[in-house]
Design a protein around this motif. Structure first.
Motif, PDB file in Angstrom:
ATOM      1  N   SER A 282      67.215 -44.653 120.347  1.00  6.89           N
ATOM      2  CA  SER A 282      67.541 -45.652 121.363  1.00  6.89           C
ATOM      3  C   SER A 282      68.979 -45.474 121.856  1.00  6.89           C
ATOM      4  O   SER A 282      69.807 -44.844 121.173  1.00  6.89           O
ATOM      5  CB  SER A 282      67.399 -47.048 120.768  1.00  6.89           C
ATOM      6  N   PRO A 283      69.313 -46.047 123.018  1.00  4.58           N
ATOM      7  CA  PRO A 283      70.717 -46.013 123.459  1.00  4.58           C
ATOM      8  C   PRO A 283      71.659 -46.647 122.442  1.00  4.58           C
ATOM      9  O   PRO A 283      72.799 -46.193 122.274  1.00  4.58           O
ATOM     10  CB  PRO A 283      70.693 -46.804 124.768  1.00  4.58           C
ATOM     11  N   GLU A 284      71.193 -47.689 121.771  1.00  2.00           N
ATOM     12  CA  GLU A 284      72.028 -48.333 120.754  1.00  2.00           C
ATOM     13  C   GLU A 284      72.344 -47.384 119.603  1.00  2.00           C
ATOM     14  O   GLU A 284      73.434 -47.443 119.028  1.00  2.00           O
ATOM     15  CB  GLU A 284      71.350 -49.589 120.229  1.00  2.00           C
ATOM     16  N   ARG A 285      71.433 -46.513 119.277  1.00  3.63           N
ATOM     17  CA  ARG A 285      71.666 -45.548 118.203  1.00  3.63           C
ATOM     18  C   ARG A 285      72.716 -44.520 118.621  1.00  3.63           C
ATOM     19  O   ARG A 285      73.501 -44.062 117.782  1.00  3.63           O
ATOM     20  CB  ARG A 285      70.354 -44.847 117.829  1.00  3.63           C
ATOM     21  N   ILE A 286      72.731 -44.149 119.896  1.00  2.00           N
ATOM     22  CA  ILE A 286      73.746 -43.205 120.369  1.00  2.00           C
ATOM     23  C   ILE A 286      75.134 -43.753 120.094  1.00  2.00           C
ATOM     24  O   ILE A 286      76.041 -43.028 119.655  1.00  2.00           O
ATOM     25  CB  ILE A 286      73.578 -42.907 121.871  1.00  2.00           C
ATOM     26  N   ALA A 287      75.324 -45.043 120.326  1.00  2.00           N
ATOM     27  CA  ALA A 287      76.633 -45.650 120.068  1.00  2.00           C
ATOM     28  C   ALA A 287      77.024 -45.524 118.604  1.00  2.00           C
ATOM     29  O   ALA A 287      78.201 -45.324 118.278  1.00  2.00           O
ATOM     30  CB  ALA A 287      76.611 -47.115 120.491  1.00  2.00           C
ATOM     31  N   LEU A 288      76.043 -45.615 117.699  1.00  2.00           N
ATOM     32  CA  LEU A 288      76.330 -45.452 116.275  1.00  2.00           C
ATOM     33  C   LEU A 288      76.629 -43.995 115.938  1.00  2.00           C
ATOM     34  O   LEU A 288      77.425 -43.706 115.044  1.00  2.00           O
ATOM     35  CB  LEU A 288      75.157 -45.970 115.449  1.00  2.00           C
ATOM     36  N   MET A 289      75.999 -43.081 116.629  1.00  2.00           N
ATOM     37  CA  MET A 289      76.300 -41.662 116.440  1.00  2.00           C
ATOM     38  C   MET A 289      77.730 -41.338 116.866  1.00  2.00           C
ATOM     39  O   MET A 289      78.335 -40.380 116.369  1.00  2.00           O
ATOM     40  CB  MET A 289      75.325 -40.807 117.248  1.00  2.00           C
ATOM     41  N   GLN A 290      78.272 -42.114 117.796  1.00  2.00           N
ATOM     42  CA  GLN A 290      79.606 -41.859 118.326  1.00  2.00           C
ATOM     43  C   GLN A 290      80.721 -42.486 117.490  1.00  2.00           C
ATOM     44  O   GLN A 290      81.897 -42.257 117.788  1.00  2.00           O
ATOM     45  CB  GLN A 290      79.697 -42.392 119.763  1.00  2.00           C
ATOM     46  N   ARG A 291      80.373 -43.230 116.471  1.00  2.00           N
ATOM     47  CA  ARG A 291      81.412 -43.882 115.654  1.00  2.00           C
ATOM     48  C   ARG A 291      82.263 -42.851 114.928  1.00  2.00           C
ATOM     49  O   ARG A 291      81.746 -41.929 114.306  1.00  2.00           O
ATOM     50  CB  ARG A 291      80.772 -44.798 114.605  1.00  2.00           C
ATOM     51  N   ILE A 292      83.556 -43.014 115.000  1.00  2.00           N
ATOM     52  CA  ILE A 292      84.486 -42.173 114.246  1.00  2.00           C
ATOM     53  C   ILE A 292      84.776 -42.865 112.916  1.00  2.00           C
ATOM     54  O   ILE A 292      85.269 -43.995 112.897  1.00  2.00           O
ATOM     55  CB  ILE A 292      85.781 -41.943 115.033  1.00  2.00           C
ATOM     56  N   LEU A 293      84.454 -42.197 111.826  1.00  2.00           N
ATOM     57  CA  LEU A 293      84.639 -42.780 110.497  1.00  2.00           C
ATOM     58  C   LEU A 293      85.940 -42.332 109.842  1.00  2.00           C
ATOM     59  O   LEU A 293      86.478 -43.041 108.990  1.00  2.00           O
ATOM     60  CB  LEU A 293      83.456 -42.421 109.603  1.00  2.00           C
ATOM     61  N   THR A 294      86.418 -41.177 110.199  1.00  2.00           N
ATOM     62  CA  THR A 294      87.691 -40.692 109.665  1.00  2.00           C
ATOM     63  C   THR A 294      88.288 -39.697 110.644  1.00  2.00           C
ATOM     64  O   THR A 294      87.559 -38.942 111.304  1.00  2.00           O
ATOM     65  CB  THR A 294      87.527 -40.028 108.286  1.00  2.00           C
ATOM     66  N   ALA A 295      89.600 -39.736 110.766  1.00  2.00           N
ATOM     67  CA  ALA A 295      90.327 -38.739 111.549  1.00  2.00           C
ATOM     68  C   ALA A 295      91.474 -38.170 110.720  1.00  2.00           C
ATOM     69  O   ALA A 295      92.442 -37.626 111.257  1.00  2.00           O
ATOM     70  CB  ALA A 295      90.851 -39.361 112.839  1.00  2.00           C
ATOM     71  N   ASP A 296      91.348 -38.286 109.402  1.00  2.00           N
ATOM     72  CA  ASP A 296      92.402 -37.832 108.502  1.00  2.00           C
ATOM     73  C   ASP A 296      92.469 -36.309 108.437  1.00  2.00           C
ATOM     74  O   ASP A 296      91.530 -35.606 108.835  1.00  2.00           O
ATOM     75  CB  ASP A 296      92.162 -38.377 107.093  1.00  2.00           C
ATOM     76  N   MET A 297      93.555 -35.826 107.871  1.00  2.00           N
ATOM     77  CA  MET A 297      93.692 -34.396 107.619  1.00  2.00           C
ATOM     78  C   MET A 297      92.577 -33.930 106.686  1.00  2.00           C
ATOM     79  O   MET A 297      92.366 -34.507 105.620  1.00  2.00           O
ATOM     80  CB  MET A 297      95.048 -34.098 106.986  1.00  2.00           C
ATOM     81  N   ASP A 298      91.845 -32.924 107.086  1.00  2.00           N
ATOM     82  CA  ASP A 298      90.756 -32.400 106.280  1.00  2.00           C
ATOM     83  C   ASP A 298      91.330 -31.484 105.197  1.00  2.00           C
ATOM     84  O   ASP A 298      92.054 -30.526 105.498  1.00  2.00           O
ATOM     85  CB  ASP A 298      89.775 -31.636 107.163  1.00  2.00           C
ATOM     86  N   ARG A 299      91.023 -31.762 103.944  1.00  2.00           N
ATOM     87  CA  ARG A 299      91.606 -31.008 102.830  1.00  2.00           C
ATOM     88  C   ARG A 299      91.080 -29.582 102.737  1.00  2.00           C
ATOM     89  O   ARG A 299      91.706 -28.732 102.103  1.00  2.00           O
ATOM     90  CB  ARG A 299      91.332 -31.739 101.513  1.00  2.00           C
ATOM     91  N   VAL A 300      89.943 -29.323 103.355  1.00  2.00           N
ATOM     92  CA  VAL A 300      89.373 -27.974 103.341  1.00  2.00           C
ATOM     93  C   VAL A 300      89.837 -27.183 104.557  1.00  2.00           C
ATOM     94  O   VAL A 300      90.366 -26.070 104.432  1.00  2.00           O
ATOM     95  CB  VAL A 300      87.835 -28.040 103.282  1.00  2.00           C
ATOM     96  N   LEU A 301      89.667 -27.742 105.743  1.00  3.00           N
ATOM     97  CA  LEU A 301      89.952 -27.025 106.978  1.00  3.00           C
ATOM     98  C   LEU A 301      91.401 -27.145 107.429  1.00  3.00           C
ATOM     99  O   LEU A 301      91.815 -26.449 108.356  1.00  3.00           O
ATOM    100  CB  LEU A 301      89.021 -27.522 108.088  1.00  3.00           C
ATOM    101  N   MET A 302      92.150 -28.068 106.810  1.00  4.54           N
ATOM    102  CA  MET A 302      93.584 -28.199 107.069  1.00  4.54           C
ATOM    103  C   MET A 302      93.880 -28.595 108.506  1.00  4.54           C
ATOM    104  O   MET A 302      94.872 -28.182 109.112  1.00  4.54           O
ATOM    105  CB  MET A 302      94.312 -26.890 106.703  1.00  4.54           C
ATOM    106  N   LEU A 303      92.988 -29.405 109.087  1.00  8.70           N
ATOM    107  CA  LEU A 303      93.152 -29.950 110.429  1.00  8.70           C
ATOM    108  C   LEU A 303      92.783 -31.426 110.405  1.00  8.70           C
ATOM    109  O   LEU A 303      91.887 -31.830 109.649  1.00  8.70           O
ATOM    110  CB  LEU A 303      92.232 -29.230 111.429  1.00  8.70           C
ATOM    111  N   PRO A 304      93.420 -32.251 111.233  1.00 12.15           N
ATOM    112  CA  PRO A 304      93.032 -33.663 111.317  1.00 12.15           C
ATOM    113  C   PRO A 304      91.829 -33.819 112.253  1.00 12.15           C
ATOM    114  O   PRO A 304      91.977 -33.920 113.475  1.00 12.15           O
ATOM    115  CB  PRO A 304      94.286 -34.330 111.892  1.00 12.15           C
TER     116      PRO A 304
END
Length: 382
Positions: A282-304
């Motif tokens: 549903s369109p409502e589900r797309i909005a949930l797919m777009q949620r940003i849960l973290t934008a922190d520095m990634d400990r593996v890839l070394m990028l935020p």
């Protein structure tokens, strides 16, 4: 074979041909939709470094972590059906996962690489990649490298067993069957979207051109860094040409797709959940797919990096927009070497690029970025 008669198609074809002539590409597929209409559909080059056959529209490219976006879509479809909830503990669906302090890790945390389970078993071999039950047990019994939810580190390969275990626990269905039955068949791409190839498609497989051992990207990091724990050097790109790995189910890293199959899936996600009359969510589900849960520095890839429930998100990283473009509401997933597939719902755009000459890239920089950026520029949405 019918091709879109659009200016953007012609411009992208010109760029791809230039990239091949310059040695930047070997075999390529590019497909893009805008507002449900296919506007780019390109195949070019050859199927492998030792396979001079021309790439076809139904050629299957191993697309590495681009697979994660397909697996994430399957999980979101199950959430749409009420089979699971993002904020529930993984252990509600998969009781064995509660071991070693993981009882409160939520589906959302696990799917956004916050569970601290990025490390692969040692030694890591082809047999490790192909052992589905062994992988599920490894994740279920795993000890988090940090307090889940307090940091993020890319689960490059173990993502397969995280999402696979959640899906099976919630539904009793194997994730490869969910992908086929809920995505590939409804969209009419069942013969071009596989996580683990079946018998009978071997002659359609592109072969990866990979650097020889020791010739890859040299990283100035110690050998015990989280990068190498998540992506052991023993599992370099060359192992993904091995037919055992191609046949395995590894919904983090061994999806075999055509660009037009990937683009059609993301065209639905760019269009409120529907394409060509087929609704995935549903369109409502797309909005949930777009949620940003973290934008922190990634400990593996070394990028935020911005991460959602299973997807990587668009927007600038360190001030520079990446392959998904400038909008944080865009989402999808790129793969090692440079494949990518994503959607930008604000502009109705969906793009997929499959390649077989691996680039030295973490987030589809280089030739793939140039293709995607050209599409956006031609459409006026860069």
């Amino acid at each position: 074979m019918s091709r879109p008669r659009t200016a953007v198609h012609d411009r992208v074809l010109e760029l791809v041909q230039q990239q091949i002539a310059a040695g930047q590409q070997l075999g390529v597929q590019v497909c893009a939709y805008q507002n449900g209409e296919k506007i780019v559909d390109i195949v070019a080059g050859v199927m492998g470094p030792d396979d001079p056959r021309p790439v076809q529209p139904d050629t299957l490219f191993n697309s590495f972590s681009t697979t994660k976006g397909v697996a994430a879509t399957a999980l979101h479809i199950l959430a749409e059906q009420g089979k699971l909830e993002y904020e529930q503990p993984v252990a509600r669906y998969w009781p064995a996962f509660a071991a070693n302090g993981k009882e409160r890790v939520t589906v959302a945390q696990a799917m956004s690489h916050q569970a601290g389970l990025h490390a692969m078993p040692t030694p890591s071999t082809i047999e490790t990649l192909c052992d589905w039950e062994g992988g599920l047990n490894w994740v279920a019994s795993g000890v988090p490298a940090w307090e889940p939810g307090t940091a993020t580190g890319y689960h490059a390969i173990t993502y397969a067993w995280v999402v696979g275990g959640i899906v099976y626990g919630a539904t009793g269905r194997h994730i490869k069957d969910v992908i086929r039955e809920e995505i590939a068949i409804p969209l009419g791409v069942a013969d071009e979207l596989f996580v683990g190839i079946p018998e009978g498609v071997e002659d359609r497989l592109a072969t990866l051109a990979v650097p020889a051992p020791g010739e890859g990207m040299a990283l100035p990091i110690p050998p015990d860094h989280d990068f190498f724990k998540a992506m052991p050097p023993s599992l370099g790109g060359h192992v993904y040409n091995d037919m055992r790995v191609r046949r395995a189910c590894l919904p983090s890293a061994n999806g075999h797709f055509s660009a037009r199959a990937l683009a059609k899936m993301y065209a639905a996600l760019a269009g409120g959940g529907v394409v060509d009359g087929v609704r995935l969510v549903s369109p409502e589900r797309i909005a949930l797919m777009q949620r940003i849960l973290t934008a922190d520095m990634d400990r593996v890839l070394m990028l935020p990096l911005r991460k959602g429930v299973g997807f990587m998100m668009g927007g600038p990283v360190n001030g520079v927009s990446g392959v998904f473009g400038p909008r944080e509401t865009a989402f999808g997933h790129s793969g090692a070497g440079g494949s990518t597939a994503f959607c930008d719902p604000e502009t109705g755009l969906a793009v997929a690029v499959t390649i077989n000459q691996m680039q030295m890239t973490l987030q589809a920089e280089g030739p793939t970025y140039a293709i995607c950026q050209l599409i956006r520029e031609e459409l006026g949405c860069a």
